[in-house]
Design a protein around this motif. Structure first.
Motif, PDB file in Angstrom:
ATOM      1  N   ALA A 151       0.833  -1.205   0.000  1.00 32.93           N
ATOM      2  CA  ALA A 151       0.000   0.000   0.000  1.00 32.93           C
ATOM      3  C   ALA A 151       0.870   1.259   0.000  1.00 32.93           C
ATOM      4  O   ALA A 151       2.021   1.219   0.406  1.00 32.93           O
ATOM      5  N   PRO A 152       0.309   2.365  -0.464  1.00 33.26           N
ATOM      6  CA  PRO A 152       1.043   3.636  -0.456  1.00 33.26           C
ATOM      7  C   PRO A 152       1.036   4.216   0.958  1.00 33.26           C
ATOM      8  O   PRO A 152       0.030   4.737   1.422  1.00 33.26           O
ATOM      9  N   ILE A 153       2.134   4.108   1.661  1.00 34.92           N
ATOM     10  CA  ILE A 153       2.174   4.577   3.044  1.00 34.92           C
ATOM     11  C   ILE A 153       3.047   5.822   3.131  1.00 34.92           C
ATOM     12  O   ILE A 153       4.137   5.800   3.676  1.00 34.92           O
ATOM     13  N   THR A 154       2.574   6.883   2.548  1.00 34.32           N
ATOM     14  CA  THR A 154       3.241   8.167   2.696  1.00 34.32           C
ATOM     15  C   THR A 154       2.179   9.181   3.095  1.00 34.32           C
ATOM     16  O   THR A 154       1.047   9.130   2.587  1.00 34.32           O
ATOM     17  N   PRO A 155       2.495  10.073   3.996  1.00 39.75           N
ATOM     18  CA  PRO A 155       1.514  11.093   4.380  1.00 39.75           C
ATOM     19  C   PRO A 155       1.023  11.848   3.147  1.00 39.75           C
ATOM     20  O   PRO A 155       1.803  12.203   2.266  1.00 39.75           O
ATOM     21  N   GLY A 156      -0.267  12.029   3.078  1.00 42.85           N
ATOM     22  CA  GLY A 156      -0.880  12.714   1.944  1.00 42.85           C
ATOM     23  C   GLY A 156      -1.380  11.787   0.860  1.00 42.85           C
ATOM     24  O   GLY A 156      -2.091  12.223  -0.043  1.00 42.85           O
ATOM     25  N   ALA A 157      -1.025  10.499   0.925  1.00 39.39           N
ATOM     26  CA  ALA A 157      -1.483   9.545  -0.090  1.00 39.39           C
ATOM     27  C   ALA A 157      -2.979   9.317   0.050  1.00 39.39           C
ATOM     28  O   ALA A 157      -3.493   9.109   1.156  1.00 39.39           O
ATOM     29  N   ARG A 158      -3.665   9.357  -1.073  1.00 40.32           N
ATOM     30  CA  ARG A 158      -5.118   9.111  -1.090  1.00 40.32           C
ATOM     31  C   ARG A 158      -5.339   7.607  -1.198  1.00 40.32           C
ATOM     32  O   ARG A 158      -4.765   6.954  -2.061  1.00 40.32           O
ATOM     33  N   VAL A 159      -6.178   7.054  -0.316  1.00 38.87           N
ATOM     34  CA  VAL A 159      -6.392   5.613  -0.263  1.00 38.87           C
ATOM     35  C   VAL A 159      -7.867   5.277  -0.125  1.00 38.87           C
ATOM     36  O   VAL A 159      -8.673   6.096   0.301  1.00 38.87           O
ATOM     37  N   LYS A 160      -8.191   4.052  -0.538  1.00 40.02           N
ATOM     38  CA  LYS A 160      -9.475   3.458  -0.174  1.00 40.02           C
ATOM     39  C   LYS A 160      -9.120   2.264   0.707  1.00 40.02           C
ATOM     40  O   LYS A 160      -8.083   1.632   0.525  1.00 40.02           O
ATOM     41  N   PHE A 161      -9.962   2.008   1.673  1.00 37.77           N
ATOM     42  CA  PHE A 161      -9.625   0.969   2.642  1.00 37.77           C
ATOM     43  C   PHE A 161     -10.875   0.289   3.178  1.00 37.77           C
ATOM     44  O   PHE A 161     -11.994   0.804   3.050  1.00 37.77           O
TER      45      PHE A 161
END
Length: 126
Positions: free
Chosen positions: A98-108
């Motif tokens: 998963a994209p684990i950087t602050p500011g990354a847009r995610v669905k979860f």
């Protein structure tokens, strides 16, 4: 000769005393290591979250601190989760790709467990 026997006796007393201290120290170490062991058969069971319902949401990663993922999210009305910022427990297998950087847009996906909110699925969002 009697004087020699006196010194010999003192040396033997000192050796005996030293040996007794060494044996007592070793015995204490053994007892301490046995006390530190858990009792066989007594294990705290961690309840499975497999049967709990999963809820879909989307948001933006705020931070990741160990196993705590902080998300700013849109909420999930089915779960009774209002939009805002919440902390979710997350495991390594979920965040591995998963994209684990602050500011990354995610669905979860997440579950409401007895110990709090837990992310069960995390992926990037366009």
């Amino acid at each position: 000769m009697l004087a020699d026997l006196g010194n010999f006796g003192k040396a033997m007393n000192f050796r005996n005393f030293t040996a007794m201290i060494a044996v007592a120290s070793l015995a204490a170490c053994g007892k301490a290591s046995q006390e530190g062991r858990s009792i066989p058969g007594v294990v705290e069971a961690v309840p499975s979250t497999e049967s709990l319902p999963a809820y879909d949401a989307q948001g933006v990663i705020s931070s990741l601190d160990g196993q705590i993922l902080t998300l700013d999210h849109d909420g999930a009305s089915a779960a009774g989760l209002k939009p805002g910022r919440d902390k979710f427990k997350v495991y390594a297998d979920v965040i591995a790709e998963a994209p684990i950087t602050p500011g990354a847009r995610v669905k979860f996906q997440f579950k409401k467990t007895p110990t709090g909110l837990e992310v069960s699925k995390l992926e990037p969002r366009e």
